[in-house]
Design a protein around this motif. Structure first.
Motif, PDB file in Angstrom:
ATOM      1  N   ILE A  19       0.838  -1.202   0.000  1.00 17.19           N
ATOM      2  CA  ILE A  19       0.000   0.000   0.000  1.00 17.19           C
ATOM      3  C   ILE A  19       0.871   1.249   0.000  1.00 17.19           C
ATOM      4  CG2 ILE A  19      -1.626   1.334   1.409  1.00 17.19           C
ATOM      5  CD1 ILE A  19      -2.848  -1.360   2.248  1.00 17.19           C
ATOM      6  N   GLN A  77       2.250   1.859  -3.447  1.00 17.05           N
ATOM      7  CA  GLN A  77       1.223   2.448  -4.305  1.00 17.05           C
ATOM      8  C   GLN A  77       1.014   3.927  -3.976  1.00 17.05           C
ATOM      9  OE1 GLN A  77      -2.125  -0.051  -3.435  1.00 17.05           O
ATOM     10  NE2 GLN A  77      -1.175  -1.879  -4.335  1.00 17.05           N
ATOM     11  N   TYR A  78       0.988   4.248  -2.690  1.00 16.10           N
ATOM     12  CA  TYR A  78       0.686   5.611  -2.258  1.00 16.10           C
ATOM     13  C   TYR A  78       1.798   6.585  -2.621  1.00 16.10           C
ATOM     14  CZ  TYR A  78      -0.476   9.553   0.771  1.00 16.10           C
ATOM     15  OH  TYR A  78      -0.768  10.803   1.254  1.00 16.10           O
ATOM     16  N   ALA A 128       2.587  -5.465  -5.302  1.00 19.06           N
ATOM     17  CA  ALA A 128       1.979  -5.493  -3.975  1.00 19.06           C
ATOM     18  C   ALA A 128       1.572  -6.925  -3.644  1.00 19.06           C
ATOM     19  CB  ALA A 128       0.761  -4.574  -3.911  1.00 19.06           C
ATOM     20  N   SER A 172      -1.646  -7.163  -0.153  1.00 14.59           N
ATOM     21  CA  SER A 172      -1.899  -5.775   0.240  1.00 14.59           C
ATOM     22  C   SER A 172      -3.368  -5.409   0.047  1.00 14.59           C
ATOM     23  CB  SER A 172      -1.020  -4.826  -0.582  1.00 14.59           C
ATOM     24  OG  SER A 172       0.350  -5.070  -0.349  1.00 14.59           O
ATOM     25  N   THR A 225      -5.550  -3.099  -0.777  1.00 14.74           N
ATOM     26  CA  THR A 225      -5.496  -1.763  -1.366  1.00 14.74           C
ATOM     27  C   THR A 225      -6.712  -0.911  -1.000  1.00 14.74           C
ATOM     28  OG1 THR A 225      -4.157  -2.559  -3.206  1.00 14.74           O
ATOM     29  CG2 THR A 225      -5.354  -0.503  -3.555  1.00 14.74           C
ATOM     30  N   ARG A 226      -7.868  -1.515  -0.822  1.00 16.04           N
ATOM     31  CA  ARG A 226      -9.057  -0.742  -0.458  1.00 16.04           C
ATOM     32  C   ARG A 226      -9.330  -0.784   1.046  1.00 16.04           C
ATOM     33  NH1 ARG A 226      -9.689  -2.200  -5.355  1.00 16.04           N
ATOM     34  NH2 ARG A 226     -10.484  -4.276  -4.955  1.00 16.04           N
ATOM     35  N   ASN A 257      -7.471   5.726  -2.818  1.00 13.71           N
ATOM     36  CA  ASN A 257      -8.448   5.185  -3.766  1.00 13.71           C
ATOM     37  C   ASN A 257      -9.297   6.247  -4.440  1.00 13.71           C
ATOM     38  OD1 ASN A 257      -8.433   2.030  -3.554  1.00 13.71           O
ATOM     39  ND2 ASN A 257      -8.172   2.778  -1.459  1.00 13.71           N
ATOM     40  N   VAL A 309      -5.575   4.299  -8.957  1.00 16.65           N
ATOM     41  CA  VAL A 309      -4.430   4.011  -8.097  1.00 16.65           C
ATOM     42  C   VAL A 309      -3.164   3.926  -8.938  1.00 16.65           C
ATOM     43  CG1 VAL A 309      -3.379   2.317  -6.545  1.00 16.65           C
ATOM     44  CG2 VAL A 309      -5.833   2.820  -6.378  1.00 16.65           C
ATOM     45  N   THR A 344      -0.499  -7.138  -8.545  1.00 17.23           N
ATOM     46  CA  THR A 344      -0.962  -7.485  -7.206  1.00 17.23           C
ATOM     47  C   THR A 344      -1.000  -9.003  -7.110  1.00 17.23           C
ATOM     48  OG1 THR A 344      -3.364  -7.640  -7.620  1.00 17.23           O
ATOM     49  CG2 THR A 344      -2.448  -5.445  -7.230  1.00 17.23           C
ATOM     50  N   ILE A 385      -6.377  -4.237  -8.100  1.00 23.34           N
ATOM     51  CA  ILE A 385      -6.512  -2.916  -8.711  1.00 23.34           C
ATOM     52  C   ILE A 385      -7.072  -3.153 -10.108  1.00 23.34           C
ATOM     53  CG2 ILE A 385      -5.323  -0.808  -9.412  1.00 23.34           C
ATOM     54  CD1 ILE A 385      -3.100  -1.498  -7.434  1.00 23.34           C
TER      55      ILE A 385
END
Length: 312
Positions: free
Chosen positions: A160, A163-164, A181, A184, A186-187, A227, A231, A240, A258
């Protein structure tokens, strides 16, 4: 999109052919010359328990990771940076995958972030603060290595964070060649319904939990920012990878994916039905390692082993 079963079966078929022609197992067919020893998830836990009893504060760097003057033997390779997850450290997260990537000819780097460098002490702080720390360390590492691109691999919270930082900082996006990832969410964790309940009366803020745990819950301001809109950043390769046995990231197998153009979403059991890997065991799976190596190094096609692995 999800990697096609046809391609995956082809890789498994190549391994089977190797087995028939050479008499070696699929795991042996996958194995590289191994100057750096790997550890299983169970061995990592046992080692850190023993070190803690001996009074050691920090675990060692995984073998083959953070090598000075490393020169990759893989054509077109760039430095690989590994980001651990919540309550983690580089050894705990990467005791298997770090040496495996190094043994394959890649230059691999890892560091702690998020509040502590102690064993199982990283990744606890607020995720926005961790993001600032990670961006700084990635920038410094790239400058020290003279690298214009990096491959980022994160486990759980680490995925995460990868990604961020890529989405939120154009300079980091310019450095990233790929983002992988593993396990992870993600949401966010807990799912949408639980996350909505936690927003009632600021219940989330009242929970006696580390800041990172609160930020990782679905519906937190951090997860909403991640999100908000796409992303994935165009021009960067995303993967992922999640196990259906993962109680953290595989709620309906939707929390970890994703669903955007240019993203490969892989469910471990689509590749290897025999895999029993859970949330922590997935980065210790030889199947996971082969998938990642084939994504990072396209100069060869490695067979993908399929076997029962760690249930961690």
């Amino acid at each position: 999109m999800r990697i096609s079963r046809t391609c995956l079966r082809l890789s498994l078929g190549l391994a089977a052919v190797t087995t028939l022609l050479t008499g070696t197992s699929m795991a042996e067919a996958f194995a590289e010359p191994s100057p750096y020893p790997t550890a299983t998830w169970e061995e990592v836990q046992a080692n850190e328990k023993q070190w803690a009893q001996e009074g050691k504060v920090e675990a060692p760097t995984p073998p083959g990771v953070n090598r000075d003057n490393c020169t990759p033997t893989v054509p077109g390779a760039v430095p690989v940076v590994l980001l651990h997850g919540f309550a983690g450290d580089p050894y705990r997260a990467w005791g298997f995958l770090g040496p495996t990537l190094a043994n394959a000819g890649l230059c691999v780097y890892a560091f702690s972030y998020g509040g502590s460098t102690a064993m199982q002490g990283g990744g606890n702080g607020p995720l926005t603060a961790s993001a600032v720390e990670i961006k700084q360390k990635l920038t410094e590492l790239a400058a020290r290595l003279g690298a214009s691109k990096l491959d980022l691999i994160g486990h759980s919270e680490g995925g995460i964070m990868a990604q961020y930082v890529v989405k939120s900082d154009p300079s980091i996006a310019g450095l990233a060649r790929s983002v992988t990832a593993i396990s992870s969410p993600t949401r966010g964790t807990l799912g949408d319904i639980a996350a909505s309940l936690l927003n009632i009366g600021n219940l989330r803020d009242q929970l006696p939990l580390p800041p990172a745990v609160k930020d990782l819950m679905g519906g937190s301001s951090f997860m909403r920012e991640l999100n908000s809109g796409p992303v994935a950043v165009p021009g960067i390769t995303y993967t992922t990878l999640v196990s259906e046995h993962d109680p953290v990231a595989a709620l309906g197998q939707n929390q970890a994916t994703i669903n955007e153009p240019g993203v490969d979403n892989v469910v471990l059991q689509d590749v290897c039905p025999a895999s029993k890997a859970g949330h922590n065991g997935t980065p210790f799976s030889p199947t996971t390692a082969a998938i990642i190596l084939n994504a990072l190094d396209r100069s060869v096609v490695r067979p993908i082993p399929c076997q029962e692995d760690s249930t961690g």
